[in-house]
Design a protein around this motif. Structure first.
Motif, mmCIF file in Angstrom:
data_model
loop_
_atom_site.group_PDB
_atom_site.id
_atom_site.type_symbol
_atom_site.label_atom_id
_atom_site.label_comp_id
_atom_site.label_asym_id
_atom_site.label_seq_id
_atom_site.Cartn_x
_atom_site.Cartn_y
_atom_site.Cartn_z
ATOM 1 N N THR A 400 0.835 -1.208 0.000
ATOM 2 C CA THR A 400 0.000 0.000 0.000
ATOM 3 C C THR A 400 0.867 1.255 0.000
ATOM 4 O OG1 THR A 400 -1.747 -1.193 1.181
ATOM 5 C CG2 THR A 400 -1.848 1.216 1.204
ATOM 6 N N LEU A 401 1.915 1.273 0.847
ATOM 7 C CA LEU A 401 2.833 2.419 0.887
ATOM 8 C C LEU A 401 3.513 2.627 -0.462
ATOM 9 C CD1 LEU A 401 4.434 1.868 4.414
ATOM 10 C CD2 LEU A 401 2.922 3.746 3.731
ATOM 11 N N ASN A 402 3.887 1.527 -1.111
ATOM 12 C CA ASN A 402 4.504 1.634 -2.441
ATOM 13 C C ASN A 402 3.524 2.210 -3.459
ATOM 14 O OD1 ASN A 402 6.900 0.605 -1.494
ATOM 15 N ND2 ASN A 402 6.484 -1.508 -2.140
ATOM 16 N N SER A 403 2.256 1.812 -3.346
ATOM 17 C CA SER A 403 1.227 2.339 -4.262
ATOM 18 C C SER A 403 1.034 3.842 -4.058
ATOM 19 C CB SER A 403 -0.109 1.618 -4.036
ATOM 20 O OG SER A 403 0.004 0.246 -4.375
ATOM 21 N N ILE A 404 1.104 4.262 -2.786
ATOM 22 C CA ILE A 404 0.979 5.705 -2.490
ATOM 23 C C ILE A 404 2.100 6.473 -3.174
ATOM 24 C CG2 ILE A 404 1.115 7.452 -0.665
ATOM 25 C CD1 ILE A 404 -0.264 5.390 1.192
ATOM 26 N N ALA A 405 3.317 5.947 -3.055
ATOM 27 C CA ALA A 405 4.475 6.620 -3.666
ATOM 28 C C ALA A 405 4.326 6.694 -5.186
ATOM 29 C CB ALA A 405 5.759 5.886 -3.301
ATOM 30 N N THR A 406 3.818 5.627 -5.790
ATOM 31 C CA THR A 406 3.622 5.597 -7.243
ATOM 32 C C THR A 406 2.573 6.622 -7.673
ATOM 33 O OG1 THR A 406 4.185 3.249 -7.290
ATOM 34 C CG2 THR A 406 3.024 4.120 -9.207
ATOM 35 N N LEU A 407 1.467 6.688 -6.894
ATOM 36 C CA LEU A 407 0.416 7.651 -7.209
ATOM 37 C C LEU A 407 0.930 9.083 -7.081
ATOM 38 C CD1 LEU A 407 -2.697 6.002 -5.532
ATOM 39 C CD2 LEU A 407 -2.469 6.574 -7.943
ATOM 40 N N LYS A 408 1.735 9.348 -6.059
ATOM 41 C CA LYS A 408 2.308 10.684 -5.865
ATOM 42 C C LYS A 408 3.133 11.090 -7.087
ATOM 43 C CE LYS A 408 5.562 13.217 -2.885
ATOM 44 N NZ LYS A 408 6.658 13.423 -3.853
ATOM 45 N N GLU A 409 3.966 10.176 -7.566
ATOM 46 C CA GLU A 409 4.783 10.464 -8.756
ATOM 47 C C GLU A 409 3.910 10.744 -9.968
ATOM 48 O OE1 GLU A 409 7.630 7.369 -9.485
ATOM 49 O OE2 GLU A 409 8.581 7.598 -7.510
ATOM 50 N N SER A 410 2.833 9.978 -10.091
ATOM 51 C CA SER A 410 1.930 10.151 -11.235
ATOM 52 C C SER A 410 1.216 11.499 -11.174
ATOM 53 C CB SER A 410 0.907 9.020 -11.263
ATOM 54 O OG SER A 410 0.016 9.193 -12.339
ATOM 55 N N VAL A 411 0.758 11.889 -9.974
ATOM 56 C CA VAL A 411 0.105 13.190 -9.814
ATOM 57 C C VAL A 411 1.064 14.297 -10.238
ATOM 58 C CG1 VAL A 411 -0.796 14.859 -8.136
ATOM 59 C CG2 VAL A 411 -1.513 12.472 -8.013
ATOM 60 N N GLU A 412 2.306 14.240 -9.744
ATOM 61 C CA GLU A 412 3.287 15.287 -10.046
ATOM 62 C C GLU A 412 3.632 15.321 -11.534
ATOM 63 O OE1 GLU A 412 6.571 14.572 -7.424
ATOM 64 O OE2 GLU A 412 5.516 15.408 -5.685
ATOM 65 N N SER A 413 3.828 14.164 -12.112
ATOM 66 C CA SER A 413 4.169 14.091 -13.544
ATOM 67 C C SER A 413 3.058 14.690 -14.399
ATOM 68 C CB SER A 413 4.415 12.630 -13.926
ATOM 69 O OG SER A 413 4.422 12.463 -15.315
ATOM 70 N N ASN A 414 1.803 14.382 -14.046
ATOM 71 C CA ASN A 414 0.671 14.919 -14.812
ATOM 72 C C ASN A 414 0.510 16.420 -14.615
ATOM 73 O OD1 ASN A 414 -0.788 12.761 -16.315
ATOM 74 N ND2 ASN A 414 -0.779 11.777 -14.317
ATOM 75 N N LEU A 415 0.743 16.913 -13.391
ATOM 76 C CA LEU A 415 0.660 18.350 -13.153
ATOM 77 C C LEU A 415 1.726 19.085 -13.960
ATOM 78 C CD1 LEU A 415 0.051 18.518 -9.291
ATOM 79 C CD2 LEU A 415 -1.541 19.222 -11.074
ATOM 80 N N GLU A 416 2.929 18.530 -13.997
ATOM 81 C CA GLU A 416 4.023 19.190 -14.713
ATOM 82 C C GLU A 416 3.814 19.166 -16.225
ATOM 83 O OE1 GLU A 416 7.463 17.319 -13.040
ATOM 84 O OE2 GLU A 416 7.136 18.308 -11.113
ATOM 85 N N SER A 417 2.981 18.237 -16.692
ATOM 86 C CA SER A 417 2.680 18.149 -18.132
ATOM 87 C C SER A 417 1.343 18.811 -18.464
ATOM 88 C CB SER A 417 2.634 16.678 -18.573
ATOM 89 O OG SER A 417 3.847 16.037 -18.263
ATOM 90 N N GLN A 422 -6.105 14.228 -15.484
ATOM 91 C CA GLN A 422 -5.474 12.967 -15.095
ATOM 92 C C GLN A 422 -4.854 13.072 -13.700
ATOM 93 O OE1 GLN A 422 -5.849 10.190 -16.822
ATOM 94 N NE2 GLN A 422 -4.755 9.032 -15.233
ATOM 95 N N ALA A 423 -4.257 14.229 -13.404
ATOM 96 C CA ALA A 423 -3.676 14.435 -12.071
ATOM 97 C C ALA A 423 -4.761 14.335 -10.996
ATOM 98 C CB ALA A 423 -2.983 15.794 -12.000
ATOM 99 N N LEU A 424 -5.925 14.929 -11.269
ATOM 100 C CA LEU A 424 -7.037 14.890 -10.318
ATOM 101 C C LEU A 424 -7.547 13.465 -10.138
ATOM 102 C CD1 LEU A 424 -9.001 16.583 -8.582
ATOM 103 C CD2 LEU A 424 -10.482 16.727 -10.573
#
Length: 441
Positions: A400-417, A422-424
């Motif tokens: 679960t903690l690993n999934s949280i970290a993956t989601l965080k990266e995805s949110v940031e990547s989508n915001l920066e693009s 998708q970030a939401l």
């Protein structure tokens, strides 16, 4: 109205807040674009001055943005003294450097009123559909772009008399001179721009650019700062983007850091009707001036329709922000969420009240609200309202903690693009993950 929020202001606010959370040095600049013919027409119709018109709307817009939590560092206006000075200096530098082409052209003149007529001050018959009340720039019935000289039996909107053609001198920005540079800068160096933005720019550049007048015969606006230019003002498309610069000057003495430092990234958030001005015309102006940075990205959105029909301010088919708050007091975030979740990022999208209701009830309440509520209730019930210390992690905890970290990266990547929808969606997946974890354990 909600179309403006969805297309421009919610995305820009999300991005600004994200950069602030990351500790970036960021300022968010906006303001009221207060010149142009529609304002003079409204003033004439209401029997008041253009200044009174813009004062009223500036206050309304400023309050609407504040009410919806749009965190501008400054919300300025182009009728300010500092803007008149900045726009005049900008024009004068280009003029002194020989950047403009002077041309005399024939334009309609109202002999009774004693003034040249802007396109919107001329009405007549549309040569395409026969509408007798077409404007000198467009027929609103069939949508065709027109020139004033195309109209059948043109008449002045001021006096009602038939205007005559008369020669007038104006200054033109030779966009054709900058076409090779723009083609390279946009089509070669900015292939990462959103496809709707890149495509519109390519279409304009493929057609070939023409010199564009930077002045017009009008009393309302920034006076052209050249001898012999009495009765002429800077064309609104030329003076309005300079408002970003003058607003920054108004905000900080360090304004040049944001406009002339190569380490600064400038991002324009706009709607699709402003793509050409921010991607082609304003960059050409900045390039001609020579000391300013250029926009790094222009993540423009398309249009938001309302219940299947195009939003129209003239037909009053819109959801006005102040009226929304009258009906839904304190529910700004519900609307911000719904508008971001269905934002018209690469194509036009539709806002419906049914979808707004569904997103509020099935997502904000049932997923996010449920997760927050369960977390608080369980923490109160089992741990005396204190977050407990973690015990030995199970494999499921670790996953679960690993999934949280993956989601965080995805949110940031989508915001920066600039993929805010998708970030939401990924941010909401955090609440889904939490709900599942609480249910399972």
């Amino acid at each position: 109205h909600i179309g403006h929020l969805a297309g421009v202001y919610v995305p820009s606010d999300i991005y600004t807040r994200y950069l602030r959370l990351r500790g970036e040095d960021v300022i968010s600049i906006c303001g009221s674009d207060e010149h142009g013919v529609p304002i003079t027409l409204k003033a004439r119709k209401e029997g008041i001055t253009p200044q009174e018109v813009v004062d009223r709307y500036h206050s309304l817009n400023k309050k609407a943005f504040e009410d919806f939590g749009i965190a501008f560092d400054i919300y300025s206006r182009t009728s300010n003294k500092i803007h008149y000075e900045t726009a005049s200096e900008f024009f004068r530098k280009l003029y002194d450097n020989g950047e403009f082409v002077e041309k005399t052209s024939s334009q309609y003149y109202d002999e009774e009123a004693g003034c040249f007529l802007a396109d919107r001050y001329i009405t007549g018959g549309c040569p395409y559909c026969g509408n007798e009340n077409a404007y000198g720039d467009q027929c609103e019935k069939c949508g065709t772009s027109l020139s004033a000289t195309d109209l059948i039996n043109p008449k002045s909107a001021i006096s009602g008399s038939a205007p005559v053609l008369k020669d007038t001198l104006h200054w033109y920005l030779p966009l054709d001179k900058y076409e090779p540079w723009l083609k390279n800068w946009i089509l070669e160096e900015h292939t990462e721009w959103k496809p709707n933005v890149y495509g519109q720019c390519k279409s304009w550049l493929d057609q070939g650019l023409q010199p564009r007048a930077v002045s017009r015969d009008l009393e309302w606006g920034v006076p052209v700062p050249v001898k012999g230019a009495e009765g002429k003002v800077l064309y609104v498309w030329f003076d309005a983007p300079i408002g970003y610069i003058s607003a920054t000057k108004e905000l900080t003495k360090d304004w040049e850091k944001y406009w002339k430092d190569e380490d600064t990234r400038m991002i324009h958030f706009i709607g699709k009707d402003n793509i050409v001005f921010h991607c082609i015309i304003f960059p050409a102006m900045l390039k001609a001036e020579g000391t300013y940075i250029l926009p790094q990205n222009v993540p423009a959105n398309e249009f938001l329709n309302l219940e299947g029909d195009k939003i129209s301010t003239s037909r009053n088919w819109a959801v006005w922000l102040h009226e929304y708050l009258e009906d839904f007091p304190g529910k700004q975030d519900s609307l911000r969420y719904a508008l971001c979740a269905s934002a018209p990022e690469t194509k036009d999208n539709d806002f419906t009240w049914k979808e707004f209701q569904a997103r509020n009830n099935n997502e904000l309440v049932a997923i996010l609200g449920n997760f927050v509520n369960r977390t608080l209730v369980l923490t109160n019930k089992y741990f005396d309202s204190h977050v407990p210390s973690p015990g030995k992690l199970t494999d499921y905890d670790t996953a679960t903690l690993n999934s949280i970290a993956t989601l965080k990266e995805s949110v940031e990547s989508n915001l920066e693009s600039f993929r805010f929808r998708q970030a939401l969606s990924e941010a909401m997946n955090l609440a889904r993950l939490g709900n599942k974890y609480l249910a399972d354990t």
